[in-house]
Structures are given as C-alpha cells and as structure tokens.
Design a protein around this motif. Structure first.
Motif, mmCIF file in Angstrom:
data_model
loop_
_atom_site.group_PDB
_atom_site.id
_atom_site.type_symbol
_atom_site.label_atom_id
_atom_site.label_comp_id
_atom_site.label_asym_id
_atom_site.label_seq_id
_atom_site.Cartn_x
_atom_site.Cartn_y
_atom_site.Cartn_z
ATOM 1 N N THR A 113 -11.899 -8.444 -2.287
ATOM 2 C CA THR A 113 -10.610 -8.153 -1.340
ATOM 3 C C THR A 113 -10.223 -6.907 -1.246
ATOM 4 O O THR A 113 -10.539 -5.955 -1.988
ATOM 5 N N ASP A 158 7.108 -7.548 -4.646
ATOM 6 C CA ASP A 158 7.427 -8.963 -4.807
ATOM 7 C C ASP A 158 7.136 -9.389 -6.363
ATOM 8 O O ASP A 158 6.439 -8.932 -6.993
ATOM 9 N N LYS A 206 1.148 -16.815 -4.784
ATOM 10 C CA LYS A 206 1.118 -17.769 -3.390
ATOM 11 C C LYS A 206 0.603 -17.145 -2.445
ATOM 12 O O LYS A 206 -0.333 -17.936 -1.845
ATOM 13 N N THR A 207 0.626 -16.068 -2.004
ATOM 14 C CA THR A 207 0.143 -15.339 -0.927
ATOM 15 C C THR A 207 -1.386 -15.509 -1.045
ATOM 16 O O THR A 207 -2.158 -15.558 -0.314
ATOM 17 N N PHE A 208 -1.808 -15.021 -2.322
ATOM 18 C CA PHE A 208 -3.195 -14.739 -2.483
ATOM 19 C C PHE A 208 -3.900 -16.149 -2.394
ATOM 20 O O PHE A 208 -4.990 -16.203 -1.917
ATOM 21 N N SER A 209 -3.214 -17.379 -2.935
ATOM 22 C CA SER A 209 -3.869 -18.644 -2.876
ATOM 23 C C SER A 209 -3.885 -19.022 -1.454
ATOM 24 O O SER A 209 -5.016 -19.606 -1.150
ATOM 25 N N LEU A 210 -3.001 -18.640 -0.659
ATOM 26 C CA LEU A 210 -3.154 -19.135 1.039
ATOM 27 C C LEU A 210 -4.243 -18.327 1.544
ATOM 28 O O LEU A 210 -4.803 -18.806 2.407
ATOM 29 N N LEU A 211 -4.222 -17.055 1.177
ATOM 30 C CA LEU A 211 -5.218 -16.230 1.873
ATOM 31 C C LEU A 211 -6.635 -16.509 1.526
ATOM 32 O O LEU A 211 -7.640 -16.310 2.620
ATOM 33 N N GLN A 229 5.136 -14.967 -5.843
ATOM 34 C CA GLN A 229 4.999 -14.611 -4.631
ATOM 35 C C GLN A 229 3.838 -14.111 -4.324
ATOM 36 O O GLN A 229 2.966 -14.533 -3.413
ATOM 37 N N VAL A 230 3.303 -13.249 -5.188
ATOM 38 C CA VAL A 230 1.994 -12.685 -4.988
ATOM 39 C C VAL A 230 0.727 -13.528 -4.937
ATOM 40 O O VAL A 230 -0.138 -13.447 -4.277
#
Length: 58
Positions: A23, A31, A38-43, A35-36
């Motif tokens: 990455t 954040d 959640k964003t990581f898992s989506l990306l 939240q970090v």
C-alpha cells in the motif's frame, strides 16, 4: 500496519496474504482506528475484526 499499531497503541495481526499487499499513500491519522480500518477494508477487500486492544485483518 506497524505505523498504525504504534500510533493507535493496538496490536495488529494479519494473514500472510494480507501481509503481502503493498500500500502507498498518506494516512489520515486523526480519524479513530475503527474508521481507518473500515476505509482500509473497503479499499483492499479485507475483513477487519477489532477487539479490545487488538485488530485482526483477514
């Protein structure tokens, strides 16, 4: 992951498959850790489990 672990004072473990992912980019560390992750898992299409003081990424 090491930087996140130190910054948020949590233990982060991940599977070998996830550990091989590369990455790049800027982390927004103001954040909260949820939240970090959640964003990581989506990306990166991974699952993050957050439990008292530790995070597991699969």
């Amino acid at each position: 992951m090491q930087r996140l672990s130190r910054y948020y004072n949590v233990s982060i473990t991940c599977t070998p498959e996830v550990a091989q992912k590369c990455t790049m980019g800027k982390l927004i560390l103001f954040d909260d850790i949820e939240q970090v992750m959640k964003t990581f898992s989506l990306l990166y299409d991974v699952q993050c489990t957050i439990e008292a003081g530790s995070i597991k990424i699969e």
